[in-house]
Design a protein around this motif. Structure first.
Motif, PDB file in Angstrom:
ATOM      1  N   TYR A 413       0.822  -1.206   0.000  1.00 42.84           N
ATOM      2  CA  TYR A 413       0.000   0.000   0.000  1.00 42.84           C
ATOM      3  C   TYR A 413       0.859   1.259   0.000  1.00 42.84           C
ATOM      4  O   TYR A 413       1.896   1.318   0.670  1.00 42.84           O
ATOM      5  CB  TYR A 413      -0.915   0.008   1.221  1.00 42.84           C
ATOM      6  N   ALA A 414       0.437   2.253  -0.799  1.00 40.01           N
ATOM      7  CA  ALA A 414       1.096   3.552  -0.832  1.00 40.01           C
ATOM      8  C   ALA A 414       0.076   4.600  -0.379  1.00 40.01           C
ATOM      9  O   ALA A 414      -0.934   4.820  -1.060  1.00 40.01           O
ATOM     10  CB  ALA A 414       1.608   3.873  -2.236  1.00 40.01           C
ATOM     11  N   LYS A 415       0.338   5.245   0.744  1.00 42.71           N
ATOM     12  CA  LYS A 415      -0.642   6.121   1.376  1.00 42.71           C
ATOM     13  C   LYS A 415      -1.054   7.285   0.491  1.00 42.71           C
ATOM     14  O   LYS A 415      -2.207   7.704   0.488  1.00 42.71           O
ATOM     15  CB  LYS A 415      -0.073   6.649   2.697  1.00 42.71           C
ATOM     16  N   ASN A 416      -0.124   7.830  -0.296  1.00 42.49           N
ATOM     17  CA  ASN A 416      -0.398   9.048  -1.053  1.00 42.49           C
ATOM     18  C   ASN A 416      -0.727   8.805  -2.529  1.00 42.49           C
ATOM     19  O   ASN A 416      -0.649   9.711  -3.348  1.00 42.49           O
ATOM     20  CB  ASN A 416       0.793  10.006  -0.941  1.00 42.49           C
ATOM     21  N   GLY A 417      -1.104   7.565  -2.877  1.00 41.36           N
ATOM     22  CA  GLY A 417      -1.551   7.299  -4.239  1.00 41.36           C
ATOM     23  C   GLY A 417      -0.439   7.394  -5.265  1.00 41.36           C
ATOM     24  O   GLY A 417       0.731   7.128  -4.977  1.00 41.36           O
ATOM     25  N   SER A 418      -0.814   7.808  -6.490  1.00 40.04           N
ATOM     26  CA  SER A 418       0.160   7.866  -7.575  1.00 40.04           C
ATOM     27  C   SER A 418       0.684   9.283  -7.752  1.00 40.04           C
ATOM     28  O   SER A 418       0.104  10.261  -7.278  1.00 40.04           O
ATOM     29  CB  SER A 418      -0.469   7.384  -8.884  1.00 40.04           C
ATOM     30  N   LEU A 419       1.805   9.382  -8.484  1.00 42.82           N
ATOM     31  CA  LEU A 419       2.405  10.682  -8.766  1.00 42.82           C
ATOM     32  C   LEU A 419       1.466  11.552  -9.601  1.00 42.82           C
ATOM     33  O   LEU A 419       1.517  12.774  -9.533  1.00 42.82           O
ATOM     34  CB  LEU A 419       3.727  10.469  -9.518  1.00 42.82           C
ATOM     35  N   LEU A 420       0.577  10.931 -10.343  1.00 41.85           N
ATOM     36  CA  LEU A 420      -0.388  11.680 -11.146  1.00 41.85           C
ATOM     37  C   LEU A 420      -1.293  12.533 -10.269  1.00 41.85           C
ATOM     38  O   LEU A 420      -1.762  13.587 -10.682  1.00 41.85           O
ATOM     39  CB  LEU A 420      -1.235  10.704 -11.975  1.00 41.85           C
ATOM     40  N   ASP A 421      -1.524  12.084  -9.027  1.00 43.04           N
ATOM     41  CA  ASP A 421      -2.387  12.829  -8.114  1.00 43.04           C
ATOM     42  C   ASP A 421      -1.641  13.937  -7.384  1.00 43.04           C
ATOM     43  O   ASP A 421      -2.257  14.809  -6.789  1.00 43.04           O
ATOM     44  CB  ASP A 421      -2.978  11.878  -7.061  1.00 43.04           C
ATOM     45  N   HIS A 422      -0.300  13.927  -7.397  1.00 44.57           N
ATOM     46  CA  HIS A 422       0.453  14.830  -6.539  1.00 44.57           C
ATOM     47  C   HIS A 422       1.468  15.703  -7.266  1.00 44.57           C
ATOM     48  O   HIS A 422       2.117  16.527  -6.638  1.00 44.57           O
ATOM     49  CB  HIS A 422       1.207  14.023  -5.461  1.00 44.57           C
ATOM     50  N   HIS A 423       1.624  15.531  -8.600  1.00 45.72           N
ATOM     51  CA  HIS A 423       2.704  16.279  -9.241  1.00 45.72           C
ATOM     52  C   HIS A 423       2.445  17.778  -9.232  1.00 45.72           C
ATOM     53  O   HIS A 423       3.368  18.564  -9.392  1.00 45.72           O
ATOM     54  CB  HIS A 423       2.912  15.785 -10.671  1.00 45.72           C
ATOM     55  N   ALA A 424       1.190  18.212  -9.022  1.00 45.85           N
ATOM     56  CA  ALA A 424       0.905  19.647  -9.024  1.00 45.85           C
ATOM     57  C   ALA A 424       0.528  20.167  -7.644  1.00 45.85           C
ATOM     58  O   ALA A 424       0.104  21.294  -7.504  1.00 45.85           O
ATOM     59  CB  ALA A 424      -0.227  19.947 -10.008  1.00 45.85           C
ATOM     60  N   PHE A 453      17.962  -8.659 -18.255  1.00 45.67           N
ATOM     61  CA  PHE A 453      17.414  -7.331 -18.541  1.00 45.67           C
ATOM     62  C   PHE A 453      15.897  -7.327 -18.391  1.00 45.67           C
ATOM     63  O   PHE A 453      15.207  -8.214 -18.878  1.00 45.67           O
ATOM     64  CB  PHE A 453      17.795  -6.910 -19.958  1.00 45.67           C
ATOM     65  N   VAL A 454      15.372  -6.325 -17.693  1.00 41.19           N
ATOM     66  CA  VAL A 454      13.927  -6.155 -17.521  1.00 41.19           C
ATOM     67  C   VAL A 454      13.571  -4.742 -17.940  1.00 41.19           C
ATOM     68  O   VAL A 454      14.182  -3.777 -17.472  1.00 41.19           O
ATOM     69  CB  VAL A 454      13.504  -6.387 -16.058  1.00 41.19           C
ATOM     70  N   SER A 455      12.605  -4.601 -18.837  1.00 39.39           N
ATOM     71  CA  SER A 455      12.159  -3.274 -19.255  1.00 39.39           C
ATOM     72  C   SER A 455      10.860  -2.921 -18.555  1.00 39.39           C
ATOM     73  O   SER A 455      10.159  -3.791 -18.040  1.00 39.39           O
ATOM     74  CB  SER A 455      11.963  -3.237 -20.774  1.00 39.39           C
ATOM     75  N   HIS A 456      10.561  -1.626 -18.537  1.00 37.31           N
ATOM     76  CA  HIS A 456       9.275  -1.195 -17.987  1.00 37.31           C
ATOM     77  C   HIS A 456       8.243  -1.121 -19.099  1.00 37.31           C
ATOM     78  O   HIS A 456       7.223  -1.790 -19.064  1.00 37.31           O
ATOM     79  CB  HIS A 456       9.416   0.157 -17.276  1.00 37.31           C
ATOM     80  N   GLY A 457       8.505  -0.296 -20.094  1.00 36.25           N
ATOM     81  CA  GLY A 457       7.657  -0.268 -21.275  1.00 36.25           C
ATOM     82  C   GLY A 457       6.518   0.719 -21.262  1.00 36.25           C
ATOM     83  O   GLY A 457       6.007   1.080 -22.320  1.00 36.25           O
ATOM     84  N   SER A 458       6.070   1.170 -20.070  1.00 37.90           N
ATOM     85  CA  SER A 458       4.936   2.107 -20.029  1.00 37.90           C
ATOM     86  C   SER A 458       5.086   3.084 -18.866  1.00 37.90           C
ATOM     87  O   SER A 458       4.140   3.340 -18.140  1.00 37.90           O
ATOM     88  CB  SER A 458       3.619   1.340 -19.908  1.00 37.90           C
ATOM     89  N   LEU A 459       6.290   3.630 -18.682  1.00 39.24           N
ATOM     90  CA  LEU A 459       6.547   4.540 -17.569  1.00 39.24           C
ATOM     91  C   LEU A 459       5.732   5.824 -17.738  1.00 39.24           C
ATOM     92  O   LEU A 459       5.719   6.431 -18.807  1.00 39.24           O
ATOM     93  CB  LEU A 459       8.039   4.870 -17.511  1.00 39.24           C
ATOM     94  N   SER A 460       5.056   6.230 -16.673  1.00 43.48           N
ATOM     95  CA  SER A 460       4.273   7.466 -16.684  1.00 43.48           C
ATOM     96  C   SER A 460       4.056   7.907 -15.246  1.00 43.48           C
ATOM     97  O   SER A 460       4.369   7.185 -14.295  1.00 43.48           O
ATOM     98  CB  SER A 460       2.924   7.247 -17.380  1.00 43.48           C
ATOM     99  N   LEU A 461       3.503   9.105 -15.078  1.00 41.63           N
ATOM    100  CA  LEU A 461       3.220   9.596 -13.723  1.00 41.63           C
ATOM    101  C   LEU A 461       2.225   8.697 -13.008  1.00 41.63           C
ATOM    102  O   LEU A 461       2.256   8.579 -11.785  1.00 41.63           O
ATOM    103  CB  LEU A 461       2.661  11.030 -13.802  1.00 41.63           C
TER     104      LEU A 461
END
Length: 598
Positions: A413-424, A453-461
């Protein structure tokens, strides 16, 4: 010799069963020398046909090779050969599935078949797992055993005293005390979570008593090893097991002594009640009342002490789980379990992200991903591999669901959600700079420090979580299949969005290159940023998003630049290909690329 050929051909028949049952018609032939002549499995992963054995240029053997389009054609090796290398000559030889259902390899030079199914009785000659009951959780929360035919089967041993096939003990609802039901020749083990406690050496009586005295214990298995007897305690209701008459183990399952409802139609005996009249005794009534009051106070004290100890014990267990990651790997959940965990997706905390609660009140984050983008077998394989990865900036994968076309990932669990909710909002310049460095370290770990090797492929906020102390943790990693430079480009775009608040990238580059870098910073920071760090972050970001992927740095170089241990020159315009502008930017682009690579 005939017996040997029969045995070899029986093995061949077993391997070809998927081809024969679903694809190949009776009377079909494979002829030596025919172009592209092969029988392909239904899923396209394997093909059967003739090939030339090494060192025998004029001979042909029949075998199975890899046929998957994901494997280069020059690497599609033969994985099985019929008859340990039996071969035929010239182009008139053939392999046939006859109208009688027999499989025949015919050598035209001899005029006779060299291999042919004399018996129509199938028998097992090899299997991947000899004892299916030893496969972890092969029966879910049921118990695995073998029937009279030697086939594995799943049964529920709790049918007599439980509505679901879960261990029946529930500590909060039991009022009359507990007992232990004995199951001979049975091993049990916890599967959700798989955190059995092992105590050794100990007697069977002590083993059973320890479970009765532990509020969290639901069942125990006593392994009667003469050298080192063990007591294995389960602290979960999700328990699987294995039954076999040859096992010396004995299991005890905790049940409640509360009375159960009976069904008179089934002939169950119900005790009779005899009514009697009694005269009222005032002194007796006072004595009973005072005794009841004292007992009530004592009961209240016991409840308070019990609740306090229980909470303390659960806190210790949570701390132990943090220190000791689950050695069994990730847990596989069903869609129904995911719905139960999230209360039917009630608490939405981000794009397709939901708050969930596992056993022992452990909070988790459940994320739904697009099912059609990932083939089921590849998804399961990737999830199992991801479960072995441990890095402070990778969100720990607790489990996953791959069922009914749905794909869910269960993370810590991450208390503060995703970076998309907090970048601003709520993120200072220092926190944003730390997030950039943390994500860079996570990608560097995936690219260079894993066993492969492991790729992410869909990195986003949206797939970067923010923890209680605003630390960044990466999710959805390990399911992509892109090259490293794609992750580098996505990282550069993510950093620019985080630093600027979402301004258009070409405008940001133009403002910065013309000396107005302070105008591109997210206005919510109100000027609270470090000029030197801003310059370093913008330079490396624009190197990462270069159209010519050859100019992009590695994630190891990105980490060093963000840490300040590697200097970097201003990049050329990232939105034009270096091949077409090599003449005009020879003094800048090429030399700057070399500077980053040093």
């Amino acid at each position: 010799m005939n017996l040997l050929l029969q045995a070899l051909f029986l093995s061949l028949s077993l391997c070809l069963l998927p081809f024969v049952a679903s694809e190949i018609q009776l009377g079909s032939k494979l002829v030596v020398g025919e172009e592209n002549a092969s029988w392909v499995s239904k899923n396209g992963d394997f093909a059967l046909g003739f090939f030339t054995p090494p060192g025998l240029p004029n001979r042909f053997s029949i075998g199975i090779r890899f046929n998957s389009q994901s494997i280069p054609s020059d690497q599609r090796k033969v994985v099985w050969v019929a008859g340990a290398g039996v071969s035929v000559s010239d182009n008139a030889s053939y392999f046939e599935l006859t109208s009688d259902g027999d499989l025949v390899l015919f050598d035209s030079s001899l005029g006779v078949p060299v291999m042919m199914d004399a018996s129509r009785t199938w028998r097992t000659v090899w299997q991947a797992v000899e004892n299916q009951c030893r496969v972890f959780a092969t029966c879910g929360s049921q118990v695995c055993s073998f029937n009279g035919s030697g086939d594995s089967q799943c049964t529920c041993p709790y049918n007599a005293f439980a509505s679901k096939c879960l261990t029946p003990y529930q500590k909060l609802s039991c009022k009359s005390g507990f007992s232990m039901v004995t199951f001979e020749n049975m091993e049990l083990y916890g599967i959700y979570p798989a955190n059995d406690t092992v105590v050794s050496p100990v007697s069977s009586l002590r083993c059973k008593k320890m479970c009765l005295e532990d509020d969290a214990c639901t069942a125990v298995t006593y392994k009667n090893d003469v050298e080192k007897p063990q007591c294995v305690m389960k602290l979960t209701r999700y328990v699987s097991g294995y039954y076999d008459a040859s096992l010396s183990s004995v299991s005890y399952v905790k049940t409640c002594l509360d009375p159960r409802a009976v069904d008179p139609s089934k002939g169950e005996v119900v005790g009779s009640v005899t009514k009697k009249s009694h005269s009222v005794c005032l002194s007796c009534l006072l004595g009973v009342t005072s005794t009841t009051f004292v007992l009530f106070l004592a009961f209240q004290v016991c409840v308070i002490v019990y609740v306090y100890k229980r909470k303390k014990k659960e806190a210790v267990k949570r701390a132990e789980r943090v220190r000791n990651p689950n050695p069994k790997g990730v847990v596989v959940f069903s869609v129904d379990e995911i719905k139960e965990m999230t209360n039917d997706f009630e608490d939405n905390i981000g794009p397709k992200m939901f708050k969930g609660v596992m056993s022992e009140n452990e909070l988790v984050l459940v994320k739904e991903i697009e099912g059609a983008l990932t083939e089921e077998r590849k998804f399961r394989s990737s999830a199992a591999k991801i479960g072995t990865m441990h890095h402070k900036n990778l969100a720990k994968l607790e489990g996953y669901c791959c069922e009914r076309g749905k794909r869910f990932l269960v993370y810590e669990y991450a208390k503060n959600g995703s970076l998309l909710d907090h970048h601003a909002k709520n993120l200072t310049w220092r926190r944003r700079n730390d997030v950039c460095l943390s994500v860079a370290k996570a990608l560097f770990y995936l690219h260079s420090e894993c066993r492969e090797f492991v790729s992410h492929g869909s990195l986003s906020l949206g797939n970067i979580l923010i923890g209680e102390e605003f630390e960044a943790k990466l999710t959805e990693y390990g399911f992509g299949s892109c090259a490293a430079d794609k992750d580098v480009e996505d990282f550069g775009k993510m950093v620019l969005a985080l630093v600027t608040g979402g301004y258009e990238e070409e405008w940001v580059y133009r403002e910065w290159i013309e000396g107005r870098g302070e105008t591109v910073v997210d206005r919510s920071l109100e000027g609270g940023f470090d000029v030197e760090e801003l310059e370093r972050v913008l330079r490396i970001s624009f190197w990462c998003v270069q159209v010519d992927e050859r100019l992009r740095p590695s994630m190891g170089e990105v980490v060093k630049v963000l840490e300040g241990t590697l200097s970097v020159d201003p990049p050329p315009p990232p939105f034009v290909c270096a091949r077409s502008s090599a003449t005009n930017s020879s003094e800048s682009g090429q030399s700057l690329y070399e500077s980053v690579r040093e």
